[in-house]
Write an enzyme that holds these catalytic residues in place. Structure first.
Site, PDB file in Angstrom:
ATOM      1  CB  CYS A   1      44.804 -54.028 -16.640  1.00 34.75           C
ATOM      2  SG  CYS A   1      43.592 -55.105 -17.445  1.00 34.75           S
TER       3      CYS A   1
ATOM      4  CD  GLU B   1      47.033 -50.986 -16.263  1.00 37.52           C
ATOM      5  OE1 GLU B   1      47.608 -51.284 -17.330  1.00 37.52           O
ATOM      6  OE2 GLU B   1      45.790 -51.004 -16.111  1.00 37.52           O
TER       7      GLU B   1
END
Length: 369
Positions: A327, A361
């Protein structure tokens, strides 16, 4: 994120710019074009939280800008929220405004919704919640149920948690042609963009499809990736530290009838110590056989924004294959600088979980050189 950043008509250009910036940061280790998975331009968030701003008898959802954290910005339209959240927000605000008991010292409202239609609302207060609150809150829950059937309501204050209905929602995701059911607990981590989450899981499963042996997973959460990945391995050892997530993962394991996964409550640092034989953990005694007897050839990691610590990076380098979901492209780059000394990136991807922000992401599949 300021709502002024939300520009659905310009989404394709904004995604291209973000993709270019992330690709530049990963270029030393990730050659070639990444797989790109866009989001829907609107209606993609399954979670949302708002401060509640009181001005006399009025009540508003508000957010704050990073450059002006003292000035509340009323939110009258939330285009990034899923349909359920968009439907609930005005109805709930009107009901709370009209009810002095429910409005008094209300500090924050949190929404948790699912593609499956299950919904939960949390009301957070700066006061003790008495019986009068519970009576009014139950009446509110019944009223909201007429708009969103099956909705649950939770009241929170310091050292208090009152649950009207359930303290979780059940999500259903179709992955590789199979439907998986997940209990998602209130205030526990879940992926906020459910449809992009499906793409992330399917991408990881696509990398796992050609592998064999057993899998070690770190940071497994509620089993979001674990359950579908298990279809591609003989045995899976999945680890997670958060108690609520471990409970959800075990419930989800049972609910889906998956029998080749062992959920162990360990931090990544503890897994590293166990793998290196530095410490013995009583919790590992719950495994059907000793850790060293598993044929662990692949590791899957989905760490927090800080990425993998140095010791864990060294530990995962022992595996033939690494599937890494990140992330934070910056900490991913730091980890790849070390991992690529022993492994090569075979494929990488970008998943736009958070449109109109700088966040992206990423997925990286590495194999030993």
């Amino acid at each position: 994120m300021p709502m002024s950043n939300v520009q659905p008509d310009d989404y394709t250009r904004l995604l291209a710019e973000k993709r270019k910036a992330v690709a530049h940061g990963l270029a030393p280790w990730c050659a070639g074009e990444p797989d790109i998975y866009p989001s829907a331009p609107t209606g993609f968030r399954m979670r949302a939280e708002f401060r509640m701003w009181h001005d006399g008898d009025s009540l508003d959802y508000v957010m704050f800008r990073k450059d002006d954290p003292r000035t509340p910005v009323p939110i009258t339209h939330f285009p990034i929220g899923c349909d359920t959240i968009g439907q609930l927000m005005p109805v709930l605000r009107e009901a709370l405004t009209a009810n002095p008991e429910l409005r008094r010292k209300l500090f924050q409202v949190e929404f948790l919704a699912t593609l499956a239609g299950d919904t939960l609302v949390t009301l957070i207060y700066h006061r003790k919640l008495e019986d009068a609150w519970e009576r009014e809150a139950e009446a509110l829950r019944v009223f909201l149920d007429g708009h969103v059937p099956g909705i649950s309501l939770i009241g929170r204050s310091r050292k208090q948690k009152l649950v009207l209905g359930k303290n979780w929602v059940t999500e259903q995701l179709e992955i590789e042609g199979k439907t998986y059911s997940y209990n998602q607990y209130e205030q526990a981590f879940t992926q906020p963009n459910a449809r992009v989450n499906i793409k992330m899981i399917e991408w990881a499963c696509g990398r796992a499809a050609a592998l064999d042996g057993d899998l070690l997973e770190l940071y497994c959460g509620n089993g979001n990736f674990t359950l579908p990945l298990a279809q591609h391995f003989d045995q899976v050892i999945a680890t997670e530290l958060a108690k609520t997530s471990v409970r959800a993962a075990r419930e989800n394991l049972a609910a889906n009838g998956v029998e080749n996964i062992q959920i162990i409550r360990l931090a990544a640092e503890e897994v590293t110590q166990a793998m290196q034989g530095e410490r013995e953990f009583r919790r590992l005694q719950d495994l059907p056989k000793a850790l060293r007897e598993y044929d662990l050839r692949t590791v899957f990691v989905d760490p927090p924004r800080a990425g993998l610590d140095d010791a864990t990076v060294q530990m995962v380098q022992r595996f033939d294959s690494i599937i890494y979901i990140s992330c934070n492209p910056n900490t991913l780059a730091d980890n790849l600088a070390v991992l690529t000394k022993t492994h090569v990136v075979k494929r990488h991807a970008m998943f736009d979980q958070f449109p109109y922000t700088d966040h992206m992401e990423c997925g990286v599949f590495l194999q030993r050189r």
